[in-house]
Write a protein that holds these residues in place. Structure first.
Motif, PDB file in Angstrom:
ATOM      1  N   GLY A   1       0.816  -1.210   0.000  1.00 33.37           N
ATOM      2  CA  GLY A   1       0.000   0.000   0.000  1.00 33.37           C
ATOM      3  C   GLY A   1       0.849   1.260   0.000  1.00 33.37           C
ATOM      4  O   GLY A   1       0.526   2.249  -0.676  1.00 33.37           O
TER       5      GLY A   1
ATOM      6  N   ILE B   1       2.207   1.682  -3.458  1.00 30.58           N
ATOM      7  CA  ILE B   1       1.160   2.169  -4.358  1.00 30.58           C
ATOM      8  C   ILE B   1       0.887   3.648  -4.117  1.00 30.58           C
ATOM      9  O   ILE B   1       0.641   4.411  -5.061  1.00 30.58           O
ATOM     10  CB  ILE B   1      -0.121   1.328  -4.178  1.00 30.58           C
ATOM     11  CG1 ILE B   1       0.108  -0.095  -4.703  1.00 30.58           C
ATOM     12  CG2 ILE B   1      -1.315   1.972  -4.883  1.00 30.58           C
ATOM     13  CD1 ILE B   1      -0.974  -1.076  -4.323  1.00 30.58           C
TER      14      ILE B   1
ATOM     15  N   PRO C   1       1.143   5.372  -7.719  1.00 26.57           N
ATOM     16  CA  PRO C   1      -0.216   4.852  -7.919  1.00 26.57           C
ATOM     17  C   PRO C   1      -0.455   4.215  -9.282  1.00 26.57           C
ATOM     18  O   PRO C   1      -1.415   3.459  -9.441  1.00 26.57           O
ATOM     19  CB  PRO C   1      -1.098   6.091  -7.726  1.00 26.57           C
ATOM     20  CG  PRO C   1      -0.191   7.255  -7.954  1.00 26.57           C
ATOM     21  CD  PRO C   1       1.153   6.825  -7.478  1.00 26.57           C
TER      22      PRO C   1
ATOM     23  N   ALA D   1       1.150  -0.823 -11.835  1.00 25.15           N
ATOM     24  CA  ALA D   1       0.100  -1.844 -11.846  1.00 25.15           C
ATOM     25  C   ALA D   1       0.508  -3.137 -11.145  1.00 25.15           C
ATOM     26  O   ALA D   1      -0.322  -3.808 -10.527  1.00 25.15           O
ATOM     27  CB  ALA D   1      -0.308  -2.143 -13.286  1.00 25.15           C
TER      28      ALA D   1
ATOM     29  N   ARG E   1      -0.319  -3.277  -7.492  1.00 27.08           N
ATOM     30  CA  ARG E   1      -1.761  -3.431  -7.283  1.00 27.08           C
ATOM     31  C   ARG E   1      -2.179  -4.882  -7.508  1.00 27.08           C
ATOM     32  O   ARG E   1      -2.988  -5.436  -6.747  1.00 27.08           O
ATOM     33  CB  ARG E   1      -2.533  -2.503  -8.220  1.00 27.08           C
ATOM     34  CG  ARG E   1      -2.382  -1.020  -7.883  1.00 27.08           C
ATOM     35  CD  ARG E   1      -3.227  -0.152  -8.795  1.00 27.08           C
ATOM     36  NE  ARG E   1      -3.148   1.257  -8.436  1.00 27.08           N
ATOM     37  CZ  ARG E   1      -3.888   1.848  -7.514  1.00 27.08           C
ATOM     38  NH1 ARG E   1      -4.779   1.133  -6.833  1.00 27.08           N
ATOM     39  NH2 ARG E   1      -3.766   3.137  -7.252  1.00 27.08           N
ATOM     40  N   ASN E   2      -1.640  -5.500  -8.529  1.00 27.58           N
ATOM     41  CA  ASN E   2      -1.958  -6.897  -8.801  1.00 27.58           C
ATOM     42  C   ASN E   2      -1.526  -7.795  -7.641  1.00 27.58           C
ATOM     43  O   ASN E   2      -2.264  -8.692  -7.218  1.00 27.58           O
ATOM     44  CB  ASN E   2      -1.263  -7.336 -10.093  1.00 27.58           C
ATOM     45  CG  ASN E   2      -1.563  -8.772 -10.455  1.00 27.58           C
ATOM     46  OD1 ASN E   2      -2.681  -9.123 -10.793  1.00 27.58           O
ATOM     47  ND2 ASN E   2      -0.547  -9.619 -10.376  1.00 27.58           N
TER      48      ASN E   2
ATOM     49  N   ARG F   1      -0.998  -6.840  -4.479  1.00 25.27           N
ATOM     50  CA  ARG F   1      -1.783  -6.575  -3.265  1.00 25.27           C
ATOM     51  C   ARG F   1      -3.114  -7.320  -3.333  1.00 25.27           C
ATOM     52  O   ARG F   1      -3.564  -7.889  -2.333  1.00 25.27           O
ATOM     53  CB  ARG F   1      -2.011  -5.074  -3.075  1.00 25.27           C
ATOM     54  CG  ARG F   1      -2.788  -4.770  -1.790  1.00 25.27           C
ATOM     55  CD  ARG F   1      -2.757  -3.306  -1.400  1.00 25.27           C
ATOM     56  NE  ARG F   1      -3.479  -2.447  -2.327  1.00 25.27           N
ATOM     57  CZ  ARG F   1      -3.698  -1.147  -2.121  1.00 25.27           C
ATOM     58  NH1 ARG F   1      -3.233  -0.564  -1.011  1.00 25.27           N
ATOM     59  NH2 ARG F   1      -4.348  -0.410  -3.004  1.00 25.27           N
ATOM     60  N   ALA F   2      -3.732  -7.329  -4.508  1.00 32.54           N
ATOM     61  CA  ALA F   2      -4.986  -8.069  -4.663  1.00 32.54           C
ATOM     62  C   ALA F   2      -4.775  -9.555  -4.392  1.00 32.54           C
ATOM     63  O   ALA F   2      -5.612 -10.214  -3.757  1.00 32.54           O
ATOM     64  CB  ALA F   2      -5.541  -7.861  -6.070  1.00 32.54           C
TER      65      ALA F   2
ATOM     66  N   THR G   1     -10.845  -3.057  -1.858  1.00 29.71           N
ATOM     67  CA  THR G   1      -9.448  -2.810  -2.211  1.00 29.71           C
ATOM     68  C   THR G   1      -8.986  -3.746  -3.319  1.00 29.71           C
ATOM     69  O   THR G   1      -8.349  -3.318  -4.288  1.00 29.71           O
ATOM     70  CB  THR G   1      -8.543  -2.983  -0.975  1.00 29.71           C
ATOM     71  OG1 THR G   1      -8.946  -2.066   0.043  1.00 29.71           O
ATOM     72  CG2 THR G   1      -7.085  -2.711  -1.331  1.00 29.71           C
TER      73      THR G   1
ATOM     74  N   ASP H   1      -7.997  -2.496  -6.970  1.00 30.88           N
ATOM     75  CA  ASP H   1      -6.637  -2.695  -7.478  1.00 30.88           C
ATOM     76  C   ASP H   1      -6.646  -3.384  -8.840  1.00 30.88           C
ATOM     77  O   ASP H   1      -5.912  -2.991  -9.758  1.00 30.88           O
ATOM     78  CB  ASP H   1      -5.821  -3.534  -6.491  1.00 30.88           C
ATOM     79  CG  ASP H   1      -5.243  -2.704  -5.357  1.00 30.88           C
ATOM     80  OD1 ASP H   1      -5.210  -1.466  -5.479  1.00 30.88           O
ATOM     81  OD2 ASP H   1      -4.817  -3.298  -4.351  1.00 30.88           O
TER      82      ASP H   1
ATOM     83  N   LYS I   1      -7.937  -1.095 -11.575  1.00 35.54           N
ATOM     84  CA  LYS I   1      -6.948  -0.075 -11.922  1.00 35.54           C
ATOM     85  C   LYS I   1      -5.790  -0.683 -12.705  1.00 35.54           C
ATOM     86  O   LYS I   1      -5.297  -0.081 -13.678  1.00 35.54           O
ATOM     87  CB  LYS I   1      -6.430   0.598 -10.649  1.00 35.54           C
ATOM     88  CG  LYS I   1      -5.497   1.780 -10.901  1.00 35.54           C
ATOM     89  CD  LYS I   1      -6.214   2.933 -11.592  1.00 35.54           C
ATOM     90  CE  LYS I   1      -5.319   4.156 -11.713  1.00 35.54           C
ATOM     91  NZ  LYS I   1      -6.002   5.280 -12.404  1.00 35.54           N
ATOM     92  N   ALA I   2      -5.342  -1.869 -12.294  1.00 35.99           N
ATOM     93  CA  ALA I   2      -4.246  -2.529 -13.009  1.00 35.99           C
ATOM     94  C   ALA I   2      -4.640  -2.813 -14.454  1.00 35.99           C
ATOM     95  O   ALA I   2      -3.848  -2.605 -15.387  1.00 35.99           O
ATOM     96  CB  ALA I   2      -3.855  -3.824 -12.298  1.00 35.99           C
TER      97      ALA I   2
END
Length: 263
Positions: free
Chosen positions: A90, A93, A97, A100, A103-104, A106-107, A145, A149, A152-153
């Protein structure tokens, strides 16, 4: 009736009927000369950012290695370390931000904690989920979240045109993002019929039915397959309710016309 041979055109038509999402002419061009991330084009900056990410991923791999060594692990012992990894991602990110890959990942970590049915209220804990009991708010926040994520990715890495080239790294990350979202949608489709969604009201999934989740899962699996994930590609048809029906119709038609067929 004597067996007949199918032309390539016949085969393509039948495959299209079985898999409406398929398009054999649509391919993705990988170009290793392109930046690994289209939004971090400075190579030295990319190396620094990706190194921070790799350190977090290594920490998660070490946790998984410990879990694998223990026959009956107390999974609760690994929840806080996993949450710490999510917090570190986080922070990365927040600094970058448009990166990508973080974010991938973290998911993926959130899926490991709460399972792929985190969108469903009162859903049973899945075997792969480390968190067995969580409040409705905790699961809702986690789902928000993870989906945010992945959305957005996908937005960040999707090529501007179907034939635009991509770096192999970006292509792989995009395929994983689609596949992860598909896994969440697919799991949700199996549990939502007997429960209710706990997705934030402003999200498009908030009022989806089980069938809509199943269809969305199939589309995302197909996209994951198009960008290189072979497992997602194979799952796209098996999870597509329309394709399953078409496939049955095609096989019956071919059985009557040409004799027995191999599925």
């Amino acid at each position: 009736m004597a067996p007949s041979s199918l032309s390539m055109r016949d085969i393509n038509v039948l495959e299209k009927m079985k898999d409406p999402e398929a398009n054999p002419a649509l391919g993705v061009i990988a170009d290793s000369s392109l930046p690994k991330d289209p939004h971090i084009t400075d190579q030295s900056l990319y190396e620094r950012v990706s190194q921070k990410e790799r350190e977090v991923i290594l920490s998660m791999k070490e946790l998984e290695t410990e879990l694998a060594k223990i026959q009956t692990p107390q999974t609760s012992d690994y929840i806080e370390p996993y949450k710490a990894c999510i917090s570190r991602l986080g922070e990365l990110i927040a600094e970058h931000p448009n990166y990508a890959s973080a974010r991938n990942n973290r998911a993926q970590a959130i899926r490991r904690l709460y399972g792929d049915n985190m969108l469903v209220s009162n859903a049973p804990a899945l075997p792969q989920a480390l968190v067995v009991e969580a409040s409705s708010k905790e699961r809702t926040d986690a789902a928000e979240t993870a989906l945010g994520d992945l959305d957005k990715a996908i937005q960040l890495l999707s090529p501007r045109s179907p034939f635009a080239p991509m770096s192999p790294t970006a292509k792989n990350t995009l395929s994983l993002a689609y596949t992860q979202r598909a896994a969440i949608y697919h799991s949700t489709s199996k549990y939502i019929a007997s429960s209710s969604s706990q997705v934030e009201a402003q999200r498009r999934e908030a009022k989806w039915t089980s069938l809509q989740f199943e269809e969305a899962a199939s589309r995302d699996f197909a996209s994951g397959g198009r960008f290189g994930n072979e497992i997602a590609k194979s799952l796209a048809v098996s999870t597509n309710p329309t394709a399953k029906l078409c496939g049955q119709m095609v096989q019956e038609m071919m059985r009557k016309e040409y004799g027995s067929v191999q599925s």
